[in-house]
Every structure is written in structure tokens, then in C-alpha cells.
Design an enzyme around this catalytic site. Structure first.
Site, PDB file in Angstrom:
ATOM      1  N   ASP A  92      21.424  39.138 -60.431  1.00  0.00           N
ATOM      2  CA  ASP A  92      21.802  40.208 -61.342  1.00  0.00           C
ATOM      3  C   ASP A  92      21.929  39.690 -62.773  1.00  0.00           C
ATOM      4  OD1 ASP A  92      24.002  42.210 -59.199  1.00  0.00           O
ATOM      5  OD2 ASP A  92      21.865  41.811 -59.142  1.00  0.00           O
ATOM      6  N   ALA A 128      20.395  37.156 -64.218  1.00  0.00           N
ATOM      7  CA  ALA A 128      19.079  36.917 -64.815  1.00  0.00           C
ATOM      8  C   ALA A 128      18.406  38.233 -65.203  1.00  0.00           C
ATOM      9  CB  ALA A 128      18.194  36.140 -63.841  1.00  0.00           C
ATOM     10  N   TYR A 129      18.553  39.247 -64.335  1.00  0.00           N
ATOM     11  CA  TYR A 129      17.982  40.568 -64.646  1.00  0.00           C
ATOM     12  C   TYR A 129      18.615  41.130 -65.922  1.00  0.00           C
ATOM     13  CZ  TYR A 129      16.763  45.513 -64.249  1.00  0.00           C
ATOM     14  OH  TYR A 129      16.299  46.763 -64.499  1.00  0.00           O
ATOM     15  N   LYS A 145      34.571  47.940 -61.396  1.00  0.00           N
ATOM     16  CA  LYS A 145      33.132  48.200 -61.285  1.00  0.00           C
ATOM     17  C   LYS A 145      32.722  47.868 -59.860  1.00  0.00           C
ATOM     18  CE  LYS A 145      28.608  47.031 -63.221  1.00  0.00           C
ATOM     19  NZ  LYS A 145      28.008  46.689 -61.915  1.00  0.00           N
ATOM     20  N   ARG A 162      20.908  57.676 -57.190  1.00  0.00           N
ATOM     21  CA  ARG A 162      20.587  57.843 -58.609  1.00  0.00           C
ATOM     22  C   ARG A 162      19.086  57.965 -58.821  1.00  0.00           C
ATOM     23  NH1 ARG A 162      23.084  53.415 -61.935  1.00  0.00           N
ATOM     24  NH2 ARG A 162      24.826  54.843 -62.139  1.00  0.00           N
ATOM     25  N   GLU A 208      30.560  55.763 -56.083  1.00  0.00           N
ATOM     26  CA  GLU A 208      29.893  54.607 -55.491  1.00  0.00           C
ATOM     27  C   GLU A 208      30.139  54.561 -53.988  1.00  0.00           C
ATOM     28  OE1 GLU A 208      28.281  51.660 -57.127  1.00  0.00           O
ATOM     29  OE2 GLU A 208      27.971  53.253 -58.582  1.00  0.00           O
ATOM     30  N   LYS A 224      36.079  53.066 -70.180  1.00  0.00           N
ATOM     31  CA  LYS A 224      35.626  54.395 -70.570  1.00  0.00           C
ATOM     32  C   LYS A 224      36.547  54.978 -71.642  1.00  0.00           C
ATOM     33  CE  LYS A 224      33.873  55.540 -65.936  1.00  0.00           C
ATOM     34  NZ  LYS A 224      33.983  56.477 -64.786  1.00  0.00           N
ATOM     35  N   LYS A 252      30.981  42.599 -66.953  1.00  0.00           N
ATOM     36  CA  LYS A 252      30.755  41.968 -65.656  1.00  0.00           C
ATOM     37  C   LYS A 252      31.425  40.597 -65.612  1.00  0.00           C
ATOM     38  CE  LYS A 252      27.048  42.724 -63.361  1.00  0.00           C
ATOM     39  NZ  LYS A 252      25.679  42.745 -62.835  1.00  0.00           N
ATOM     40  N   CYS A 312       6.090  26.985 -39.187  1.00  0.00           N
ATOM     41  CA  CYS A 312       7.134  27.992 -39.000  1.00  0.00           C
ATOM     42  C   CYS A 312       8.062  27.551 -37.865  1.00  0.00           C
ATOM     43  CB  CYS A 312       6.520  29.342 -38.664  1.00  0.00           C
ATOM     44  SG  CYS A 312       7.715  30.613 -38.172  1.00  0.00           S
TER      45      CYS A 312
END
Length: 644
Positions: free
Chosen positions: A58, A60-61, A137, A158, A194, A241, A265, A370
Site C-alpha cells: 500500500d 509503494a502504491y 481508518k 465502491r 466499511e 473530517k 496512515k 515445483c
């Protein structure tokens, strides 16, 4: 995102987190960087919201998103088609979509306290002194629940802010969501909040997924929450807010977010512990993910005993090994990650390193095979994948579910839960086993009736004559989506032209791979992936079994190469559907792509066209054609439009 984009876009995997000031760039440099950021962010949005398999953290985004905002603001770049002008991800195709009562906007956010101070300063400049209300949050999924006359009517995610996925059936199972309102309520009420999962339930869910060999969910919003209790929950910040409705209305909103709220955050939480082992888990997509097993340590109130190492390159860059003391961090992600080696193990010795995957010096060596099926491991940049495909038990359910989707074999009624049920019951071990299912077997399973069993058996029977490209999509070949499958179908014509026999010589696969590279939009990497799939005898055996069960992919009859030098993009509504236009053009050697690029010859504009494609065409100097002009162009080359 195409393979070539993944190789050339630095913001897709392991992106940089520090940038030079935007003001120091030229406009051309800013436009180029912004274009790459937009492409990467769109892909990250899709992976996060639709596929639930994020590629980056998150944090990095947020860094990439903030950089794009800075570039667009500094150079006044067009944001019409930018991710900064929209919210969240596109709705999932498998669910119905519904319009929101009003735009469902997001909240600007940052981990930098200075950004929060700037938010406060801006608010006070515009509306004067205000009071704020702060709330946790929640690390969950935003939903809108709509009531009419006090009765629950629908719930939606959303989505893109204007419309979202209809998740009414799922939200109805949440005990804290009333199905009928009490007291004095308005005629229509839309409630937004949420959906989150309690941490103990989420941790237990992830533990069971990892033990079963499945990919763990990256965070609570990617998990399917069945219930919400008044237990403890995951938060990753604080929402501030403005506590005045009048001030909120005066501050207003931007295209993707409100201007009267801000989310601060929390920084990641760190602890130090010891790695006791490194194991590799195989996910449903075949991706191999190394996981560090740790001495249990408390991180932010949660006992952590494992942490992701992401991929082989991450292990190499960290220089991590069993026995090392490492720093781990846990922010919004419930599965923590290893940040750095704090203290290397001085006792690394050959006596302790006796397990496969570890060398005598104590350094971890990523397996070449694998761990589930023994198939060779393919590397795609920093990522590793099992090449077993249809034959790998870890990928079994995913491959069967993918086989049935629309765009592949289109078997109605064969969703994820039913696939899991059929596999658990021992009725299906590969896609070919679907064609052995009987009504009598299905009605013995829980939740099945005579009608639903008959419908599924009929749907499976109806799938026996797919187009060749749909059949190829259904095989779950790595890197082969619908567009690549159409190219393969045009090139090879029939399934018999692919190497599917029992004893195929190595030279035949060499020739096959060389031919693959001649297919438009297939580079060396994708060609190698396709070769790997067909070179696996177990995969070829499944294909032969499908053919033995009566599956007959339709051969492609080429109409010639009259349009071999033509690449079109279509926007708006034509007399034929876009799919039919694409099939007509491609049958004669041409290409129809989804977006305007430097390779586009014409943009075909129908009724009610989109603005972004026309803007792209104007910017790149791509000429446009209306439908009559398209018909004339095709007629010049001997092709009727619309076809008789």
C-alpha cells in the site's frame, strides 16, 4: 498488462520510492513519466480490486499515486483518462453492477505528517476555524447499503465511484447490518461504511489457506468476510473530517475525493526475530512464494510466526538465510514481510543445511522444481511460476474454474464454490473429468437438486464445440489471454497443428517456439511460456483426454491476408458488434486493438463514441473513419461490410 510493458515499466514491480522534484523535469520528461505511472497504477488497481493479488505494498502504491498527482498538477497535464480522476477499480465482471445513489468518492491520504498539516492549513484558509472529528481508518472494503421505506434493497462496493458490484447477498449475511430499519427513517437512505473482518478470524483464515497450499490474502479487504462481530479489528490510520456540514459543502470535492477529509496512515510496525526455516508455497495461479517461518514475535498486538519473502530476487537482495535475525514489518498487511537482515547467523554450517533448497554455506537456494508436482520452475523477472499447469494439484481448482469462465469454455453454473465441491468429492481431478459428470453423481452432493444437476450437465455438453481461441484460453496457459489466443488460433488454424502427441521430439518444440515468435504481439518470453506448457506431457495428456471426451475446437478458416497491414481501433456503436468487427478484420489478416497507439492506422468512430480514444487519435495524428468510410475501405480490398 502485456509482457513487454511489464519489462519496460519501472513502476510495476519493485518501483522506486524516491523521485527528483517534479519542477526539475522538462514537460516531455513529465509526460513520459506520467504515462508510465498511469499504466502501472491501472494495473495495480486491477490486481488489487479485481484479482485480489496486489503486486506492491500500500505504501509503494501511495507513493506512485502521489507522484502522478504531483506531475499532473505541476505541468497541468490532462487527467481525463488518468487514475487520479477516478476511484478504486472496475467492477468484477462476474457480479451485477449497480449505480450509486451519488458518487462514492475516496479520501486523500498520506503517511507524511506534513501533508496532514497542509490539509489543515488549506481548510482554514478556505472556511476559517473549524472543529475536526477523528475516527479509525478501518482496513476493510467500502460498501454502500441502500434502504427504501426502511427495507434493505441492495448493497454495492465502491467500484469506479459511479457504479459498483452488487454484493447484496453477501452483505445480508452480516449480523450488524439490519435488513429493516427501526424508528423514524427517511423514504430512501443510503448508508456508507466499511466491511471488515476481525483479526483473529482473519489470521485463522490465512493460516488455513497457507496450510492448504493456497495464497494467503494480502490484507483484510481481500478476504471474504462472512460475519462481523464487535471483536478487535484492523486499522491502518486515522480519518480526520471537518465537523461541520456547511463547511463540508463549501469545501466541496475533487473528481476522485472529497476536500473536507484526510486520512493519516500509520507507519509500518517493526520487530526483530529469527528465521527458523524457509518454505515455498504454490498458489492457485502457480506462483511460487517463499515464506519465512519465524520464532513467534508480537507485532502490534498480533503474534507473528511467518513472513513473506515475496520472490527469489527478494531473497537474493536481502541475503537472507535460515538462522538469521531479521527485521519484519507489519502495516496494513496481515502477512508481514522481511525488511532486512539485522544479524547473520554465525553458525551456518553444512551439518544443518541438509534439506533441499539449501546449500552447504547456509544461503537459501530457490528450488528449480515445483515442490508440489515436480515440474520445472519458470522465472518471469523477479517472479517464479510452476510450469505444471493443468497437472499441478496446487493449481487444480483454479485451472478448472478458469476453464469454465466466459471467454473460455463458458460453462454456466460452474463457479468457484461448485468447483471446490466437485474436487473435494473426488469427482473431478482435471478439466477432462468434467465431461464424465452425471446427474446421478451431482444430486448426491449437498445443495444440488435434479434441475441444477441437469442444467450443469447440459451446459458442459454444450461446451464441446468451442472456438479454437476460447479453448486455448481455457487451458490456463501462462500469458495467454483472449487477444493472444486469437493470434495463436489464426496462426495455427486447428488444435491438431499444436504439438499434443505422446512422443513429440525436442526438435518439434524448437520449431514450435520459433513459429510462435512470428505471431503478432507474441515475444520471446510469451513464446517460451507457451512452449513450456505444451512441452509438459501431463498437459498434453489432458488435451488429448478432452478431445477423446468429444471436445472439438472449431478450426479457423482464414479469409486471406487482404488486411494484413491494417490495425484498427473502434469506439462507439456500429451496425455490427465490436466482437464481430474484430472477427471480420482478423479473419482477413488485420488487427483490432483496444486502445490507440503509434501502430494504429485508423480509429473507427460509431454512434455515442468515447472521448478519450478520439483525443488519443488527435494527439497521435491517427485518422478517423465513420462507418460508411470503413465500409468503403474494406470494399476497396474486396471485403463486404456488413457481410451478407
Amino acid at each position: 498488462m502485456a509482457d513487454t510493458d511489464a519489462e519496460s515499466n519501472p513502476y510495476l514491480r519493485n518501483p522506486p520510492t524516491e523521485f527528483e522534484p517534479a519542477e526539475e523535469l522538462s514537460r516531455a520528461e513529465a509526460e513520459e513519466q506520467a504515462a508510465l505511472l498511469r499504466d502501472a497504477i491501472r494495473e495495480h488497481d486491477h490486481r488489487y480490486y479485481v484479482e485480489a493479488e496486489p503486486l506492491i505494498s500500500d505504501a509503494a502504491y501511495d507513493t506512485l499515486f502521489s507522484r502522478l498527482l504531483a506531475l499532473e498538477g505541476t505541468f497541468d497535464l490532462d487527467t481525463t483518462d488518468s487514475p487520479t480522476s477516478r476511484v478504486g477499480g472496475e467492477p468484477i465482471e462476474a457480479l451485477e453492477t449497480v449505480e450509486h445513489v451519488a458518487p462514492m468518492l475516496s479520501i486523500d491520504q498520506s503517511t507524511d505528517a506534513e501533508d496532514l498539516r497542509e490539509f489543515d492549513a488549506r481548510v482554514r484558509r478556505e472556511v476559517g476555524d473549524v472543529d475536526y472529528v477523528c475516527e479509525p481508518k478501518f482496513d476493510g472494503l467500502s460498501v454502500e447499503v441502500v434502504y427504501e421505506n426502511g427495507q434493505f434493497v441492495r448493497a454495492a462496493t465502491r467500484g469506479d465511484g459511479q457504479r459498483g458490484d452488487d454484493v447484496s447477498a453477501q452483505v445480508k449475511t452480516i449480523p450488524t447490518v439490519p435488513l429493516r430499519l427501526r424508528g423514524d427513517y427517511p423514504e430512501t437512505l443510503a448508508v456508507r461504511g466499511e466491511v471488515y473482518m476481525p483479526k483473529p478470524a482473519f489470521n485463522d483464515l490465512n493460516r488455513r489457506r497457507v496450510e492448504a497450499g493456497d495464497d494467503p490474502f494480502a490484507n483484510p479487504r481481500n478476504a471474504a468476510a462472512g460475519t462481523i462481530r464487535n471483536l478487535d479489528y484492523e486499522i491502518d490510520g486515522t480519518v480526520i473530517k471537518v465537523d461541520s456540514r456547511a463547511a463540508r459543502e463549501e469545501l466541496g470535492e475533487k473528481s476522485r475525493s472529497v476536500r473536507w477529509a484526510f486520512a493519516y496512515k500509520f507507519p509500518a510496525r517493526h520487530e526483530v526475530t529469527t528465521i527458523r526455516d524457509i518454505v515455498v508455497q504454490v498458489g492457485r495461479t502457480g506462483r511460487l512464494t517463499p515464506v519465512a517461518l519465524l520464532d513467534p514475535v508480537d507485532v502490534g498486538g498480533v503474534t507473528v510466526s511467518r513472513a513473506t519473502l515475496h520472490n527469489p530476487d527478494e531473497i537474493d537482495s536481502l541475503g537472507v538465510a535460515v538462522g538469521d535475525r531479521v527485521r519484519i514489518k507489519r502495516a496494513g498487511d496481515v502477512i508481514p514481510q522481511v525488511v532486512e537482515v539485522v544479524e547473520a547467523d554465525d553458525q551456518r554450517s553444512s551439518a544443518r543445511q541438509t534439506e533441499p533448497g539449501k546449500d552447504a554455506g547456509g544461503h537459501y537456494e530457490f528450488p528449480d522444481e515445483c515442490p508440489v508436482c515436480g515440474s520445472p520452475v519458470d522465472r518471469d523477472g523477479p517472479l517464479a511460476f510452476c510450469s505444471g499447469g493443468l497437472s499441478c494439484p496446487a493449481q487444480r481448482e483454479a485451472s478448472i474454474g478458469h476453464f469454465a469462465i466466459k471467454g473460455a469454455m463458458d460453462i454456466d453454473g460452474l463457479g468457484e464454490e461448485r468447483v471446490a465441491q466437485l474436487v473435494d468429492a473426488g469427482l473431478v481431478e482435471s478439466v477432462a473429468d468434467l465431461y464424465d459428470l452425471t446427474v446421478e453423481e451431482l444430486v448426491e452432493l449437498e445443495g444440488w437438486g435434479e434441475t441444477s444437476a441437469q442444467n450443469l450437465v447440459a451446459a458442459i455438453e454444450e461446451s464441446k464445440e468451442p472456438s479454437l481461441d476460447s479453448f486455448l484460453v481455457g487451458l490456463s496457459i501462462t500469458e495467454v489471454g483472449e487477444a493472444t489466443a486469437r493470434g495463436l488460433a489464426r496462426e495455427f488454424g486447428s488444435i491438431d497443428a499444436f504439438p499434443i502427441g505422446e512422443d513429440v521430439p525436442e526438435s518439434a518444440f524448437d520449431e514450435f517456439e520459433e513459429r510462435l515468435t512470428t505471431v503478432p504481439d507474441i515475444g520471446e518470453t510469451v513464446a517460451h511460456r507457451v512452449r513450456d506448457f505444451f512441452e509438459n506431457e501431463d498437459n498434453r495428456a489432458v488435451i488429448r483426454s478432452l478431445l477423446d471426451h468429444g471436445v472439438e475446437p472449431e478450426s479457423v478458416e482464414s479469409g486471406g491476408d487482404e488486411l494484413a497491414d491494417l490495425t484498427l481501433v473502434v469506439t462507439g456503436t456500429l451496425a455490427m458488434s465490436r466482437g464481430d468487427v474484430r472477427e471480420l478484420v482478423e479473419a482477413h489478416g488485420g488487427n483490432v486493438t483496444g486502445s490507440v497507439s503509434g501502430n494504429t492506422d485508423y480509429l473507427v468512430v460509431g454512434e455515442n463514441p468515447g472521448q478519450s480514444k478520439r483525443d488519443d487519435a488527435d494527439e497521435r495524428g491517427v485518422p478517423t473513419l465513420d462507418e460508411d468510410e470503413l465500409a468503403a475501405l474494406l470494399a476497396e480490398r474486396g471485403i463486404g461490410y456488413p457481410p451478407a
